[in-house]
Design a protein around this motif. Structure first.
Motif, PDB file in Angstrom:
ATOM      1  N   UNK A   1       9.529   6.669  11.548  1.00 17.10           N
ATOM      2  CA  UNK A   1       9.532   8.242  10.999  1.00 17.10           C
ATOM      3  C   UNK A   1       8.273   7.973   9.991  1.00 17.10           C
ATOM      4  N   UNK A   2       7.820   9.052   9.500  1.00 14.86           N
ATOM      5  CA  UNK A   2       6.839   9.162   8.723  1.00 14.86           C
ATOM      6  C   UNK A   2       6.853   8.657   7.328  1.00 14.86           C
ATOM      7  N   UNK A   3       5.902   7.928   6.641  1.00 17.75           N
ATOM      8  CA  UNK A   3       6.082   7.325   5.365  1.00 17.75           C
ATOM      9  C   UNK A   3       6.138   8.810   4.291  1.00 17.75           C
TER      10      UNK A   3
ATOM     11  N   UNK B   1       0.735  -1.033  -0.096  1.00 20.20           N
ATOM     12  CA  UNK B   1       0.043   0.051   0.107  1.00 20.20           C
ATOM     13  C   UNK B   1       0.869   1.184   0.095  1.00 20.20           C
ATOM     14  N   UNK B   2       0.301   2.327  -0.230  1.00 18.03           N
ATOM     15  CA  UNK B   2       0.992   3.634  -0.066  1.00 18.03           C
ATOM     16  C   UNK B   2       0.062   4.402   0.894  1.00 18.03           C
ATOM     17  N   UNK B   3       0.914   4.914   1.851  1.00 16.69           N
ATOM     18  CA  UNK B   3       0.056   5.956   2.812  1.00 16.69           C
ATOM     19  C   UNK B   3       0.905   6.954   3.363  1.00 16.69           C
ATOM     20  N   UNK B   4       1.522   7.933   2.486  1.00 17.00           N
ATOM     21  CA  UNK B   4       2.243   9.097   2.992  1.00 17.00           C
ATOM     22  C   UNK B   4       2.048   9.496   4.206  1.00 17.00           C
ATOM     23  N   UNK B   5       2.568  10.012   5.244  1.00 17.54           N
ATOM     24  CA  UNK B   5       2.280  10.598   6.467  1.00 17.54           C
ATOM     25  C   UNK B   5       2.223   9.623   7.624  1.00 17.54           C
ATOM     26  N   UNK B   6       2.023   8.395   7.176  1.00  9.97           N
ATOM     27  CA  UNK B   6       1.608   7.398   8.486  1.00  9.97           C
ATOM     28  C   UNK B   6       3.068   7.083   9.081  1.00  9.97           C
TER      29      UNK B   6
ATOM     30  N   UNK C   1       6.716   2.184  -0.616  1.00 13.61           N
ATOM     31  CA  UNK C   1       5.979   0.954  -0.610  1.00 13.61           C
ATOM     32  C   UNK C   1       5.921   0.673   0.734  1.00 13.61           C
ATOM     33  N   UNK C   2       4.906   0.268   1.369  1.00 14.31           N
ATOM     34  CA  UNK C   2       4.394   0.015   2.739  1.00 14.31           C
ATOM     35  C   UNK C   2       3.716  -1.293   2.713  1.00 14.31           C
ATOM     36  N   UNK C   3       3.650  -1.752   3.923  1.00 13.89           N
ATOM     37  CA  UNK C   3       2.630  -2.981   4.369  1.00 13.89           C
ATOM     38  C   UNK C   3       1.734  -2.576   5.460  1.00 13.89           C
ATOM     39  N   UNK C   4       0.495  -2.692   5.763  1.00  9.80           N
ATOM     40  CA  UNK C   4      -0.489  -2.684   6.856  1.00  9.80           C
ATOM     41  C   UNK C   4      -0.334  -3.819   7.268  1.00  9.80           C
ATOM     42  N   UNK C   5       0.121  -4.141   8.696  1.00 15.63           N
ATOM     43  CA  UNK C   5      -0.115  -5.412   9.039  1.00 15.63           C
ATOM     44  C   UNK C   5      -0.776  -5.230  10.722  1.00 15.63           C
TER      45      UNK C   5
ATOM     46  N   UNK D   1      16.976   8.413  21.344  1.00 14.21           N
ATOM     47  CA  UNK D   1      16.525   9.795  21.297  1.00 14.21           C
ATOM     48  C   UNK D   1      14.908   9.405  20.929  1.00 14.21           C
ATOM     49  N   UNK D   2      14.208  10.411  21.330  1.00 13.10           N
ATOM     50  CA  UNK D   2      12.451  10.489  20.850  1.00 13.10           C
ATOM     51  C   UNK D   2      12.361  10.512  19.475  1.00 13.10           C
ATOM     52  N   UNK D   3      11.746   9.885  18.841  1.00 15.27           N
ATOM     53  CA  UNK D   3      11.769   9.798  17.205  1.00 15.27           C
ATOM     54  C   UNK D   3      11.239  11.072  16.710  1.00 15.27           C
ATOM     55  N   UNK D   4      12.072  11.969  16.122  1.00 14.31           N
ATOM     56  CA  UNK D   4      11.989  13.408  15.579  1.00 14.31           C
ATOM     57  C   UNK D   4      10.767  13.351  14.916  1.00 14.31           C
ATOM     58  N   UNK D   5      10.293  12.327  14.234  1.00 16.31           N
ATOM     59  CA  UNK D   5       9.048  12.790  13.120  1.00 16.31           C
ATOM     60  C   UNK D   5       7.917  12.273  13.905  1.00 16.31           C
ATOM     61  N   UNK D   6       7.815  11.845  14.995  1.00 10.07           N
ATOM     62  CA  UNK D   6       6.752  11.651  15.803  1.00 10.07           C
ATOM     63  C   UNK D   6       6.663  12.924  16.802  1.00 10.07           C
ATOM     64  N   UNK D   7       7.485  13.740  16.991  1.00 17.27           N
ATOM     65  CA  UNK D   7       7.516  14.744  17.836  1.00 17.27           C
ATOM     66  C   UNK D   7       6.534  15.965  17.921  1.00 17.27           C
TER      67      UNK D   7
END
Length: 169
Positions: free
Chosen positions: A59-61, A47-52, A66-70, A102-108
Motif C-alpha cells: 500500500x502507499x505510505x 525516513x518519511x515519504x508519504x505516498x511511496x 516511519x519507513x526504511x529505504x532499503x 487480489x491486485x493491490x488496490x493502492x497500486x491500481x
C-alpha cells in the motif's frame, strides 16, 4: 453464435489461474531490521515519504509513518538480470499484505511496467500498463505463457520493484 463480450471476459477470468501477489516476506524484512543493514550493507535510517509504495504491505505510505529505504533484490531474477534497487518498507513489522490473491488496490491507479521472467531468472518480456486493470490483464497473459515463471510490477518513472506475482499452484 458468439458470446457477448462480458460473457467472454467472465469465461476467461474463470479459466485463468489464481494469482498470488507476493510482498517481501516478513522474515526477510525482520532479518534486515535485526541486522541494522540492508542486503547491500547500508545502515538503516528511518525516513518519511508519504505516498511511496510500501513493499511489506503493498500500500502507499501514510503521512508521519516511519519507513526504511532499503536496497533489495527481488525474487525470480538471476545473473545479469538480478537487479538490486531501492524499496520502502515500514520501519517496524506490519501486518503484511492480507489479500494476496487480489491486485493491490493502492497500486491500481499507478502506471506499471509488468516484467516477465523465465525459470532461469532472465527477462522474458515487458509490458507498459496504464493502470491496475491493464497491469492485471498483462500479468494474466504473461503468466499464461509456458516459459514465464513470474512477473514483477515496477514503477514506470524510476523502474523500482513493487511486487512479484505468480500463478497460484
Amino acid at each position: 453464435m458468439t458470446q457477448p463480450t462480458d460473457a467472454r471476459q467472465a469465461t476467461r477470468a474463470a479459466e485463468a489461474p489464481a494469482l498470488v501477489y507476493q510482498a517481501i516476506p516478513a522474515a526477510e524484512l525482520d532479518a534486515i531490521r535485526a541486522a541494522g543493514r540492508d542486503e547491500a550493507g547500508n545502515l538503516l535510517a528511518v525516513v518519511e515519504n508519504a505516498g511511496s509504495p510500501l513493499r511489506c504491505c503493498l500500500r502507499q505510505a501514510r503521512p508521519d509513518e516511519r519507513l526504511l529505504l532499503i536496497a533489495y533484490t527481488p525474487p525470480g531474477t538471476a545473473g545479469a538480470y538480478a537487479e538490486r534497487g531501492p524499496v520502502f518498507i515500514h520501519a517496524d513489522r506490519c501486518a503484511g499484505y492480507l489479500t494476496p490473491h487480489d491486485y493491490p488496490p493502492e497500486l491500481a491507479h499507478r502506471p506499471q511496467v509488468v516484467r516477465a521472467y523465465d525459470r532461469h531468472g532472465a527477462i522474458a518480456d515487458g509490458v507498459l500498463a496504464a493502470d491496475g486493470q491493464e497491469a492485471a490483464d498483462a500479468i494474466a497473459a504473461l503468466l499464461a505463457r509456458p516459459e514465464v515463471e513470474l512477473v514483477h510490477l515496477r514503477n514506470v518513472g524510476f523502474g523500482c520493484y513493487n511486487v512479484a506475482v505468480r500463478a497460484d499452484s
